[in-house]
Design a protein around this motif. Structure first.
Motif, PDB file in Angstrom:
ATOM      1  N   TRP A 106       0.630  -1.094   0.085  1.00  0.00           N
ATOM      2  CA  TRP A 106      -0.085  -0.057  -0.051  1.00  0.00           C
ATOM      3  C   TRP A 106       0.797   1.192   0.083  1.00  0.00           C
ATOM      4  O   TRP A 106       0.596   2.544  -0.212  1.00  0.00           O
ATOM      5  N   ASP A 150      -0.457   4.976  -0.743  1.00  0.00           N
ATOM      6  CA  ASP A 150      -0.990   5.847   0.352  1.00  0.00           C
ATOM      7  C   ASP A 150       0.077   7.209   0.382  1.00  0.00           C
ATOM      8  O   ASP A 150      -0.271   8.233   0.640  1.00  0.00           O
ATOM      9  N   ASP A 170     -13.657  -3.102  -1.097  1.00  0.00           N
ATOM     10  CA  ASP A 170     -12.964  -2.722   0.279  1.00  0.00           C
ATOM     11  C   ASP A 170     -12.955  -1.262   0.623  1.00  0.00           C
ATOM     12  O   ASP A 170     -12.912  -0.397  -0.387  1.00  0.00           O
ATOM     13  N   THR A 185     -11.131   0.954   3.610  1.00  0.00           N
ATOM     14  CA  THR A 185     -10.129   0.829   4.644  1.00  0.00           C
ATOM     15  C   THR A 185      -9.640   2.303   4.725  1.00  0.00           C
ATOM     16  O   THR A 185      -9.266   3.232   3.936  1.00  0.00           O
ATOM     17  N   VAL A 186      -9.442   2.770   6.128  1.00  0.00           N
ATOM     18  CA  VAL A 186      -8.953   3.967   6.253  1.00  0.00           C
ATOM     19  C   VAL A 186      -7.377   3.851   6.815  1.00  0.00           C
ATOM     20  O   VAL A 186      -6.836   2.942   7.399  1.00  0.00           O
ATOM     21  N   ARG A 187      -6.618   4.653   6.123  1.00  0.00           N
ATOM     22  CA  ARG A 187      -5.214   4.686   6.633  1.00  0.00           C
ATOM     23  C   ARG A 187      -4.604   6.217   6.542  1.00  0.00           C
ATOM     24  O   ARG A 187      -4.917   6.852   5.710  1.00  0.00           O
ATOM     25  N   LEU A 207      -9.707   7.523   3.308  1.00  0.00           N
ATOM     26  CA  LEU A 207     -10.260   6.739   3.243  1.00  0.00           C
ATOM     27  C   LEU A 207      -9.945   5.825   1.738  1.00  0.00           C
ATOM     28  O   LEU A 207     -10.248   6.490   0.694  1.00  0.00           O
ATOM     29  N   LYS A 221     -20.957  -0.003   5.384  1.00  0.00           N
ATOM     30  CA  LYS A 221     -20.537   0.659   6.706  1.00  0.00           C
ATOM     31  C   LYS A 221     -20.537   2.196   6.828  1.00  0.00           C
ATOM     32  O   LYS A 221     -20.740   2.738   5.698  1.00  0.00           O
ATOM     33  N   ILE A 233     -17.903   5.105   8.106  1.00  0.00           N
ATOM     34  CA  ILE A 233     -16.565   5.600   8.493  1.00  0.00           C
ATOM     35  C   ILE A 233     -16.694   7.132   8.874  1.00  0.00           C
ATOM     36  O   ILE A 233     -16.924   8.157   8.114  1.00  0.00           O
TER      37      ILE A 233
END
Length: 176
Positions: A94, A98, A118, A120-122, A126, A172, A174
């Motif tokens: 990632w 990122d 997917d 996903t928070v990084r 998001l 979901k 976030i």
């Protein structure tokens, strides 16, 4: 949670030659949402009129070099980075994706390539993969696209199948 809606976006990816489903999604949502995105591997020509009104990037199966590799779109105070992902090596790490998302100040980074839905928070970003609208991979064997509804304090994510029905297990919220 505050319920004031800011923006709604539809995100699809990896349609692999299925022009009809891209057209169907576009017809269903154009004028109803704030932005439509396609994250590459359409296998269509970049000059196809279908792309009018859709933010689209090229993927590893898009041989028309007229597609951009990445785009950055701003909706009010929300910055959305978009790429297919293959040029960032997301099959293995990632880190590069990122770094790019951080570099452009992305609140949301849209990508494809993996064919796996997917969200996903990084860090502060998001990352959303809508899955593949034509060729799903992984444990979820559903052809999917994503709908992101951006609120003041959170982002609501729903994945929909080709019949435009919500695939509830992936829904979901976030926090923003």
């Amino acid at each position: 949670m505050a319920r004031e809606k800011y923006y709604t976006c539809v995100v699809m990816s990896d349609s692999h030659g299925d022009r009809a489903i891209v057209e169907e999604v576009k017809e269903r949502y154009m004028g109803q949402v704030d932005a439509l995105f396609h994250n590459g591997d359409s296998e269509l020509e970049a000059k196809d009129p279908l792309w009018d009104g859709i933010q689209v990037v090229g993927g590893n199966c898009d041989y028309d070099r007229a597609y951009p590799d990445q785009l950055v779109t701003t909706l009010g105070d929300v910055t959305i980075a978009q790429t297919h992902g293959h040029l960032y090596g997301i099959n293995f790490t990632w880190m590069r994706l990122d770094y790019w998302a951080e570099e452009v100040g992305a609140d949301i980074c849209l990508y494809g390539h993996l064919h796996v839905p997917d969200a996903t928070v990084r860090g502060k970003t998001l990352f959303v993969n809508p899955g593949s609208i034509r060729q799903p991979r992984g444990m979820i064997n559903e052809c999917l696209y994503a709908i992101l509804t951006i609120f003041e304090d959170h982002i609501h994510i729903e994945y929909c199948n080709r019949n435009h029905q919500v695939y509830a297990p992936l829904t979901k919220d976030i926090p923003r």
